[in-house]
Enzyme design. Structure first.
Site, PDB file in Angstrom:
ATOM      1  N   CYS A 122     -10.952  66.264  -5.125  1.00  0.00           N
ATOM      2  CA  CYS A 122     -12.262  66.531  -4.534  1.00  0.00           C
ATOM      3  C   CYS A 122     -12.117  67.314  -3.226  1.00  0.00           C
ATOM      4  CB  CYS A 122     -13.044  65.232  -4.366  1.00  0.00           C
ATOM      5  SG  CYS A 122     -14.831  65.510  -4.134  1.00  0.00           S
ATOM      6  N   HIS A 230     -12.988  62.537  -9.477  1.00  0.00           N
ATOM      7  CA  HIS A 230     -12.305  61.405  -8.849  1.00  0.00           C
ATOM      8  C   HIS A 230     -11.585  60.550  -9.889  1.00  0.00           C
ATOM      9  CE1 HIS A 230     -13.601  61.592  -4.607  1.00  0.00           C
ATOM     10  NE2 HIS A 230     -14.635  62.257  -5.114  1.00  0.00           N
ATOM     11  N   GLU A 232      -9.153  58.616  -9.514  1.00  0.00           N
ATOM     12  CA  GLU A 232      -8.795  57.300  -8.969  1.00  0.00           C
ATOM     13  C   GLU A 232      -9.895  56.278  -9.194  1.00  0.00           C
ATOM     14  OE1 GLU A 232     -11.470  58.780  -5.825  1.00  0.00           O
ATOM     15  OE2 GLU A 232      -9.994  59.714  -7.160  1.00  0.00           O
TER      16      GLU A 232
END
Length: 262
Positions: A122, A230, A232
Site C-alpha cells: 500500500c 493489504h 497482511e
C-alpha cells in the site's frame, strides 16, 4: 499469535518492518501493537522473524540494517510528500510523515545495494515507486472519477470491512504465478496509487478501472514486489499466504540461510 511458532533462530530470516507512523512509534509501550501487528504475524506465519524498526533512531537503524535479511514496507495513513515526485499538493494529499519516508528510503538504499528482498504494501508500494522516480495519483476519486470503491469511505454507508475487487495479473508475472490464475480478488484501502511507474518497475496487476495494483522490480534478480492491497489483513487467503511465504523464502535464499522447520 506472535511467538506461538518455533523460537527465533538462525533458520528464520530476520525481516525488518518499520513502524507505520511516527505517532505510533512514539506512543507504543509494547511490541507490535494495533495495525502494525498483522504485518509481523504474517511474516512469522511465513517462517520469518519480524524485527521492529523505529522511525526515530537513525543510528540504531543503521546498526540494525546489516543484520536483517529482508524488509516489509507497511501501509500508513500518511501520504508521500508530493514534492518528492515533482508535484504540488492538490489539497487531496494528507500530511506526509517525514520520519517514515526517511526510514523507508534508508531501508531501500540498503536493500538495493545489498540485494535484500522487499515486500512493499500500500503506502510502502507508493513510496517504493517514488523512490525509483515514479509519480502518484493524489486522489483516485477526484482525479480519475473511478466507480470502483478503493476504500471504505468510497461507500455509503461506510462498511466495517475493506471493500474487495478483482485484480488482473500480467501473464508470467510473479503475482500471476502465486495466484495460479490471471485474476484474484483482493481487499482495498487507499485513495492514492501509482501513476507513472519508477525506473525498472514493471506493472503486473491492475484493478478493473485500470488502477495499478502490483509492480515488480526488473533491474536485477533481487526479489522486490509492491502490492497496493493489504495481504497482511487476508489471513488464510491463498495468494496472501503464498506472497509472504515466497518473500520470506527469497530472504532465506538470498542470504543462504539453511532451511529449517518453521
Amino acid at each position: 499469535m506472535l511467538g506461538s511458532m518455533s523460537p527465533n533462530g538462525p533458520n528464520r530470516p530476520r525481516i525488518g518492518i518499520p513502524w507505520r507512523t511516527s505517532e505510533e512509534d512514539r506512543a507504543s509501550a509494547s511490541a507490535w501493537p494495533g495495525k502494525t501487528r498483522p504485518y509481523a504475524e504474517a511474516v512469522e506465519r511465513a517462517g520469518g522473524e519480524p524485527v521492529e524498526l523505529s522511525l526515530a533512531d537513525s543510528e540504531r537503524l543503521r546498526a540494525l540494517l546489516p543484520t536483517l535479511d529482508g524488509f516489509v514496507l507497511p501501509g500508513s495513513p500518511a501520504d508521500v510528500e508530493p514534492r518528492e515526485y515533482g508535484r504540488s499538493n492538490t489539497g487531496k494529499s494528507v500530511p506526509a510523515d517525514l520520519p517514515r519516508e526517511q526510514t523507508d528510503r534508508a531501508i531501500l538504499d540498503h536493500a538495493f545495494a545489498e540485494k535484500k528482498p522487499v515486500l512493499a504494501i500500500c503506502y510502502g508500494c507508493q513510496l517504493l515507486n517514488v523512490y525509483l522516480g515514479g509519480t502518484l495519483i493524489q486522489d483516485l476519486q477526484s482525479e480519475i472519477g473511478t466507480k470502483v470503491p478503493h476504500r471504505r469511505k468510497d461507500l455509503t454507508p461506510e462498511p466495517l470491512d475493506d471493500p474487495r475487487h478483482p485484480t488482473q495479473f500480467e501473464a508470467g508475472s510473479r503475482l500471476a504465478e502465486l495466484a495460479g490464475a490471471a485474476e484474484a480478488v483482493v481487499n482495498s484501502s487507499h485513495h492514492q496509487s501509482i501513476e507513472k511507474p519508477g525506473r525498472e518497475l514493471k506493472i503486473t496487476g491492475r484493478s478493473p478501472d485500470g488502477i495499478v495494483e502490483s509492480v515488480e522490480w526488473t533491474g536485477d534478480a533481487n526479489w522486490v514486489t509492491g502490492v497496493q492491497w493489504h495481504p497482511e489483513r487476508m489471513e488464510g487467503d491463498p495468494l496472501a499466504e503464498r506472497l509472504f511465504s515466497e518473500f520470506v523464502g527469497a530472504a532465506r535464499a538470498a542470504h543462504k540461510i539453511p532451511a529449517g522447520k518453521p
